[in-house]
Design a protein around this motif. Structure first.
Motif, PDB file in Angstrom:
ATOM      1  N   SER A  23       0.936  -1.113  -0.160  1.00 50.30           N
ATOM      2  CA  SER A  23      -0.109   0.146   0.067  1.00 50.30           C
ATOM      3  C   SER A  23       0.871   1.191   0.085  1.00 50.30           C
ATOM      4  O   SER A  23       0.354   2.380  -0.148  1.00 50.30           O
ATOM      5  N   GLU A  24       2.143   1.180   0.191  1.00 48.29           N
ATOM      6  CA  GLU A  24       2.914   2.416   0.011  1.00 48.29           C
ATOM      7  C   GLU A  24       3.455   2.749  -1.647  1.00 48.29           C
ATOM      8  O   GLU A  24       3.475   3.824  -1.995  1.00 48.29           O
ATOM      9  N   MET A  25       3.446   1.310  -2.293  1.00 47.31           N
ATOM     10  CA  MET A  25       3.977   1.449  -3.777  1.00 47.31           C
ATOM     11  C   MET A  25       2.870   1.788  -4.715  1.00 47.31           C
ATOM     12  O   MET A  25       2.806   2.365  -5.776  1.00 47.31           O
ATOM     13  N   LEU A  26       1.595   1.207  -4.105  1.00 53.08           N
ATOM     14  CA  LEU A  26       0.555   1.472  -5.221  1.00 53.08           C
ATOM     15  C   LEU A  26       0.123   2.823  -5.469  1.00 53.08           C
ATOM     16  O   LEU A  26       0.167   3.086  -6.680  1.00 53.08           O
ATOM     17  N   PRO A  27      -0.075   3.549  -4.489  1.00 55.67           N
ATOM     18  CA  PRO A  27      -0.385   4.962  -4.666  1.00 55.67           C
ATOM     19  C   PRO A  27       0.742   5.786  -5.484  1.00 55.67           C
ATOM     20  O   PRO A  27       0.531   6.648  -6.378  1.00 55.67           O
ATOM     21  N   LEU A  28       1.867   5.516  -5.430  1.00 56.20           N
ATOM     22  CA  LEU A  28       3.174   6.026  -6.242  1.00 56.20           C
ATOM     23  C   LEU A  28       2.779   5.547  -7.750  1.00 56.20           C
ATOM     24  O   LEU A  28       2.691   6.627  -8.640  1.00 56.20           O
TER      25      LEU A  28
END
Lengths: 287, 331
Positions: free
Chosen positions: A219-224
């Motif tokens: 969930s840290e990489m997805l928004p990026l």
């Protein structure tokens, strides 16, 4: 001076990593018109699989990276073929389905690998630093930049010079017309999911020596990836390359200079882009 | 369709007896169900009636909850804290809407997801203000009319009243002229625009109402737990409330309430046995998307109607055949 140079190198290395992650996301979005919310999970899954192969099975880093990319690619293809295919044409339901799958993957990872972060050692040849003009650069980060460049060139060749690339471009531009011309767009969906998943898994393990592997990485990489696609435009290689580098720079500089508001700064360019140019830098249709 | 006042009154009075019958533990679970019902009813206005799926709604819920916590911490009274936090929530949702209503459909989902992550990141990282992962603790709940809300029963009754008001507000809104035009913008945005309706403005007001209900639920939630941390703002929380709306039946009045009850009860009961609640959430999500896309309430209604029709046919038939067909033998 050295501080800024290191920061810039790190930003571009992160940008390269994000490019490998987001280009598949962007192609899936461009072709299937859905944001694949499992993309962060596939990234994390690749990182976990690779980390296990390296740490527990003592495998060579690059072999482990390719193996985990391959297995994540298969998982991506399975998700498309057996779950998303059943909801063909219902985009919102498909997005919610990928959201559900991302929860399942996250919890299974937590079950298998527990909540402790796993660190991955830098591969043998790329330990230490290189010296140019009296400044030290991390060799591994330079390696990541090189890998990203190679992947970018390979993808560009595939998209521009091969028949498959031409079919994908046709599908992105006008799926209906491509179908009418006899292109099996649904087969392209599986291929692109396979490719995007593999790239995400590869990014996960290549990023592991820098980011390490821990629950919540997804969930840290997805928004990026989301922000990059909104910036660069869906389905555009050049767009996701530029978007990735911009986000890599903003993320690292934000974390170094305004750590409290790092996320806030990160989403600002997205908001500005939506106000000025909703289709993104190089996109053809609105997100 | 007119509102069925007697049925509503009866349901309300029946629900008032819950604290008398059930032990405190279950009263508290019922309060949770009601709080999340308000939240889900609010989200349903967007998902069900406006056709806009928000993946960042938990951040509005969290915004109001954090605002109450911070304002109480700054020494304001309960009334002022609640009032200002509702205003803050409305300003927040207005900004959300201005940014995300530039898109619709999938784009709306992506932008609300990113905005939700933005607020989550702020709550998580801005440690000086929000306390980071440790969150904010509240003191005791206030009392109303001499009843201390620290007891489960008065708090339950308060949430019950708020939940009824929320459902009623949704009912009145949807049956109004505004509601009809909102559904119009969901089904035929271009035609509505051609007919002279301000599609953007209609959606904007729907966002405001939806965000206001999320904020009210957030305030009740922070008073219920007397604690708030970034967990409440995660994508997981947004997905959970979306699951409530969709599993119950989006676009139905009571679907979200049924969905909230289902999710909270399953979560509370199941988490007593297994640790893996997220896995179950994901599996339920995937199952419902694949096999029951319109949710429980429409599904069960359809089933009930079919059963009723069968029974009616049996009552008025001879030897299991409908009346008419005994002498009308023409092919």
């Amino acid at each position: 001076m050295s501080f800024w140079l290191v920061l810039i190198t790190n930003s571009i290395a992160l940008g390269g990593l994000l490019f490998v992650l987001s280009t598949g996301f962007s192609l899936i979005f461009g072709l299937m018109r859905i944001p694949n919310l499992t993309h962060g999970s596939l990234f994390m899954l690749g990182a976990y699989c690779g980390a296990t192969a390296i740490n527990a099975l003592r495998m060579n880093f690059w072999i482990a990276a390719l193996l985990s990319a391959f297995s994540v690619a298969i998982i991506g293809a399975l998700i498309e073929r057996f779950l998303l295919r059943r909801l063909a044409g219902k985009e919102q339901a498909q997005v919610l389905l990928t959201l559900g799958v991302s929860f399942i993957v996250a919890d299974i990872c937590l079950m298998i690998w527990s909540g402790d972060p796993i660190s991955v050692a830098t591969p043998g040849g790329l330990k230490g630093a290189a010296h140019f003009f009296g400044f030290a650069f991390s060799l591994y980060r330079l390696g990541v930049i090189l890998i990203a460049v190679i992947i970018a060139v390979a993808l560009w060749l595939m998209m521009e010079k091969t028949r498959l690339g031409a079919m994908i471009r046709a599908g992105v531009d006008d799926a209906e017309m491509a179908r009418a011309l006899g292109i099996k767009v649904s087969r392209l969906f599986t291929i692109i999911f396979c490719l995007g998943g593999g790239l995400a898994g590869f990014a996960g393990i290549v990023g592991a020596p820098i980011l390490s592997v821990y629950p919540g990485l997804d969930s840290e990489m997805l928004p990026l990836a989301l922000v990059i696609v909104i910036l660069g435009g869906a389905g555009s290689l050049l767009g996701s390359l530029l978007g990735s580098i911009i986000i890599g720079i903003i993320f690292n500089f934000g974390n170094a200079l305004v750590p409290d508001a790092a996320y806030f700064v990160l989403f600002l360019p997205m908001v500005i882009m939506l106000m000025l140019r909703p289709q993104g830098l190089f996109g053809r249709q609105m997100v | 369709m007119r509102t069925n006042v007697p049925a509503w009154a009866a349901a309300f009075i029946l629900a008032c007896f819950i604290p008398l019958i059930l032990p405190a533990y279950y009263v508290n679970i019922s309060s949770q169900v009601l709080i999340f019902s308000i939240f889900a009813v609010g989200l349903n206005i967007l998902v069900g009636y406006a056709g806009l799926v928000s993946l960042g709604h938990a951040s509005l819920f969290g915004l109001a909850a954090y605002a109450v916590g911070l304002l109480l911490g700054a020494g304001l009274g309960h009334f002022q804290a609640i009032l200002f936090s509702l205003i803050a929530c409305l300003i927040g949702v207005a900004l959300f809407a201005v940014i995300s209503l530039r898109a619709q459909g999938i784009g709306f989902m992506m932008i609300t997801l990113a905005l939700g992550q933005l607020l989550w990141g702020l709550a998580y990282r801005w440690v000086a203000i929000t306390g980071g992962d440790n969150g904010i603790r509240l003191g005791l709940r206030p009392s109303i009319l001499g009843f201390s809300l620290d007891d489960p029963a008065p708090f339950f009754l308060l949430t019950l009243v708020m939940c009824f008001l929320a459902v009623l507000a949704c009912d009145v809104t949807i049956k109004s002229h505004f509601g009809a035009s909102l559904i119009g913008t969901r089904d035929q945005p271009r035609r509505m625009s051609a007919l002279g309706y301000q599609v953007w403005l209609i959606r904007f007001f729907a966002c405001l109402l939806s965000g206001l209900l999320a904020g009210i639920a957030g305030i009740l939630f922070v008073y219920y737990n007397r604690f708030i941390n970034p967990e409440a703002l995660t994508l997981g929380s947004s997905a959970e409330v979306l699951l409530m709306v969709i599993s119950g039946g989006s676009g139905t009045l009571l679907g979200p309430v049924v969905g909230a009850a289902l999710v909270i009860i399953v979560k509370t009961v199941v988490s007593g046995y297994v640790e893996r609640w997220n896995l179950l959430l994901g599996v339920i999500f995937v199952f419902i998307m694949l096999f029951m896309p319109d949710g429980l309430v429409p599904g069960v209604t359809r089933l009930a109607r079919r059963v009723l029709e069968l029974r009616k046919r049996n009552l008025f038939s001879v030897n299991g055949q409908p009346h008419g067909s005994t002498y009308d033998q023409r092919p």
